[in-house]
Scaffold this active site. Sequence first.
Site, PDB file in Angstrom:
ATOM      1  N   SER A 133       0.899  -1.329  -0.067  1.00  0.00           N
ATOM      2  CA  SER A 133       0.068   0.112   0.073  1.00  0.00           C
ATOM      3  C   SER A 133       0.908   1.256   0.170  1.00  0.00           C
ATOM      4  O   SER A 133       1.833   1.378   0.680  1.00  0.00           O
ATOM      5  CB  SER A 133      -0.887  -0.043   1.197  1.00  0.00           C
ATOM      6  OG  SER A 133      -1.483   1.360   1.366  1.00  0.00           O
ATOM      7  N   TYR A 157      -1.457  -0.550  10.787  1.00  0.00           N
ATOM      8  CA  TYR A 157      -1.777  -0.913   9.434  1.00  0.00           C
ATOM      9  C   TYR A 157      -0.521  -0.845   8.048  1.00  0.00           C
ATOM     10  O   TYR A 157      -0.096  -1.824   7.673  1.00  0.00           O
ATOM     11  CB  TYR A 157      -3.095  -0.481   8.826  1.00  0.00           C
ATOM     12  CG  TYR A 157      -3.203  -0.799   7.259  1.00  0.00           C
ATOM     13  CD1 TYR A 157      -2.947   0.194   6.340  1.00  0.00           C
ATOM     14  CD2 TYR A 157      -3.703  -1.888   6.782  1.00  0.00           C
ATOM     15  CE1 TYR A 157      -3.138   0.127   4.965  1.00  0.00           C
ATOM     16  CE2 TYR A 157      -3.953  -2.460   5.472  1.00  0.00           C
ATOM     17  CZ  TYR A 157      -3.540  -1.238   4.464  1.00  0.00           C
ATOM     18  OH  TYR A 157      -3.604  -1.274   3.330  1.00  0.00           O
ATOM     19  N   LYS A 161       2.088  -3.791   6.517  1.00  0.00           N
ATOM     20  CA  LYS A 161       2.673  -3.441   5.033  1.00  0.00           C
ATOM     21  C   LYS A 161       4.092  -3.499   4.934  1.00  0.00           C
ATOM     22  O   LYS A 161       4.796  -4.207   4.224  1.00  0.00           O
ATOM     23  CB  LYS A 161       1.728  -2.557   4.235  1.00  0.00           C
ATOM     24  CG  LYS A 161       0.174  -2.767   3.936  1.00  0.00           C
ATOM     25  CD  LYS A 161      -0.169  -3.980   3.370  1.00  0.00           C
ATOM     26  CE  LYS A 161      -1.652  -4.211   3.196  1.00  0.00           C
ATOM     27  NZ  LYS A 161      -2.109  -5.424   2.520  1.00  0.00           N
TER      28      LYS A 161
HETATM   29  C1  WQD Z   1      -9.286   9.938   0.722  1.00  0.00           C
HETATM   30  C2  WQD Z   1      -9.428  11.344   1.151  1.00  0.00           C
HETATM   31  C3  WQD Z   1      -9.744  11.903   3.219  1.00  0.00           C
HETATM   32  C4  WQD Z   1     -13.614   9.752   3.927  1.00  0.00           C
HETATM   33  C5  WQD Z   1      -6.691   4.948   2.751  1.00  0.00           C
HETATM   34  C6  WQD Z   1      -5.639   3.945   3.393  1.00  0.00           C
HETATM   35  C7  WQD Z   1      -4.751   3.443   2.285  1.00  0.00           C
HETATM   36  C8  WQD Z   1      -5.703   2.779   1.323  1.00  0.00           C
HETATM   37  C9  WQD Z   1      -6.761   3.709   0.640  1.00  0.00           C
HETATM   38  C10 WQD Z   1      -5.556   0.467   2.156  1.00  0.00           C
HETATM   39  C11 WQD Z   1      -8.702  11.992   2.230  1.00  0.00           C
HETATM   40  C12 WQD Z   1     -11.147  12.298   2.685  1.00  0.00           C
HETATM   41  C13 WQD Z   1     -12.425  10.306   3.269  1.00  0.00           C
HETATM   42  C14 WQD Z   1     -14.425  10.502   4.188  1.00  0.00           C
HETATM   43  C15 WQD Z   1     -13.426  12.589   3.695  1.00  0.00           C
HETATM   44  N1  WQD Z   1      -6.105   1.585   1.796  1.00  0.00           N
HETATM   45  N2  WQD Z   1     -12.292  11.610   3.350  1.00  0.00           N
HETATM   46  N3  WQD Z   1     -14.518  11.897   4.237  1.00  0.00           N
HETATM   47  O1  WQD Z   1      -6.747   7.790   3.794  1.00  0.00           O
HETATM   48  O2  WQD Z   1      -6.002   8.339   1.278  1.00  0.00           O
HETATM   49  O3  WQD Z   1      -6.438   6.033   2.220  1.00  0.00           O
HETATM   50  O4  WQD Z   1      -7.481   3.947   1.883  1.00  0.00           O
HETATM   51  O5  WQD Z   1      -4.601   0.356   1.185  1.00  0.00           O
HETATM   52  O6  WQD Z   1      -3.845   2.550   2.845  1.00  0.00           O
HETATM   53  O7  WQD Z   1      -4.726   5.008   4.010  1.00  0.00           O
HETATM   54  O8  WQD Z   1      -8.324   6.942   1.522  1.00  0.00           O
HETATM   55  O9  WQD Z   1     -10.535   7.065   1.108  1.00  0.00           O
HETATM   56  O10 WQD Z   1     -10.043   7.105   3.440  1.00  0.00           O
HETATM   57  O11 WQD Z   1      -9.516   9.136   2.180  1.00  0.00           O
HETATM   58  O12 WQD Z   1     -13.112  13.706   3.667  1.00  0.00           O
HETATM   59  O13 WQD Z   1     -15.664  10.010   4.627  1.00  0.00           O
HETATM   60  O14 WQD Z   1     -11.119  11.513   1.019  1.00  0.00           O
HETATM   61  O15 WQD Z   1      -9.474  13.028   4.251  1.00  0.00           O
HETATM   62  O16 WQD Z   1      -8.403  13.291   1.816  1.00  0.00           O
HETATM   63  P1  WQD Z   1      -6.718   7.290   2.132  1.00  0.00           P
HETATM   64  P2  WQD Z   1      -9.658   7.621   2.045  1.00  0.00           P
END
Ligand code: WQD
Length: 347
Positions: A133, A157, A161
């Site tokens: 990841s 997490y 990885k």
């Molecule tokens: C994306 C953007 C949030 C939810 C994570 C893991 C990574 C991978 C993908 C496994 C950010 C914003 C999010 C919400 C929001 N998973 N957001 N409201 O954090 O980049 O990555 O998932 O491998 O390991 O870290 O993805 O989709 O959670 O967030 O505003 O309800 O959306 O702040 O900017 P992230 P995400």
Amino acid sequence: MNTNNKLSRHCVLVTGGTGYIGSHTVVALMAAGYEPIIIDNLSNSKASVLKRIKQITGKQPIFYKIDLWDIAALDKVFQKYSIASVMHFAGFKAVGESVTEPLKYYENNIQSTISLCNVMTMRDVKKIIFSSSASVYGETTVIPIKENSLTAPASPYACTKQMIEQILKDIHVADPAWRIALLRYFNPAGAHESGLMGEDPQGIPNNLMPYVSQVAVGRHKKVNIFGNDYPTSDGTGVRDYIHIMDLAEGHVAALKKIDTATFKTPQIINLGTGSGYTVMEILHAFEKASGKVIPYRITKRRPGDIAACYADTKLAQKLLGWKARRNLADMCADAWRWQSQNPTGYP
Ligand code: WQD
């Protein structure tokens, strides 16, 4: 007929193969002529996905409900089939949960990988593709992110990885016959174009795209946008969203290299698009794809979030001859087709 009922075709063991990324990769593997053997303990997925894979490919993949810790059960599968390589997706993956329950993540993700590698060694199977990841990079200053960027995993997490990457690299030092690809995903999104398969997180989605999709279909009232004071074009977080089928095809491209023993040493490869989109851009793209208004409110930043993250994709193109070819509109259209046809996910 093979005396041990071993399939003569190129069998690929797919751990976590009923999950979001695993199941879509199984479809791509079957399209490429491989014989996937799925093992999954169904702790975060449903067996009903197998019927959807059959509807898409015409064949239901072989499946065993097995915990990777159950070495005896796992070994029986290796004895029954001519497994040539392994794709290892199985593992817990909720970043926030890993912070509150670190031992659960270290025990599950690391121990299951060690059990798998022990059985692979016993059965002389030395080709593996690991689902890593981009979260191993943590808060990086240089974007787009290259594979040789410093890693700074910011959650248990992400640490699991990075640890598993290290375990596999150390296995190769001890036995250079291993062929290893460590694929670092950015933000998987979207669904199979048929609308039959897609992302079905259990409980409240942690990730943006499935949450937006569930608001569009009426399962939640509004999207909480975690902060709009980041140094980005509109103040909201920027991420590299990659279509799940592009990601799946990237795995097949990596398998072809592993198969031909091209990678003499473990290869770390980013799988992303090289483009970043803000939260607001995702929201508007999804409104366009779904024809729905998606209400939202700005809330405070989520601890651990970074401002911007997207991949440098040159190495994937050079080593795999692969590049993501679907765009944000495809991701949103395919995600909406899945969600609108399956409002509560898999049966
Ligand atoms: C994306 C953007 C949030 C939810 C994570 C893991 C990574 C991978 C993908 C496994 C950010 C914003 C999010 C919400 C929001 N998973 N957001 N409201 O954090 O980049 O990555 O998932 O491998 O390991 O870290 O993805 O989709 O959670 O967030 O505003 O309800 O959306 O702040 O900017 P992230 P995400």
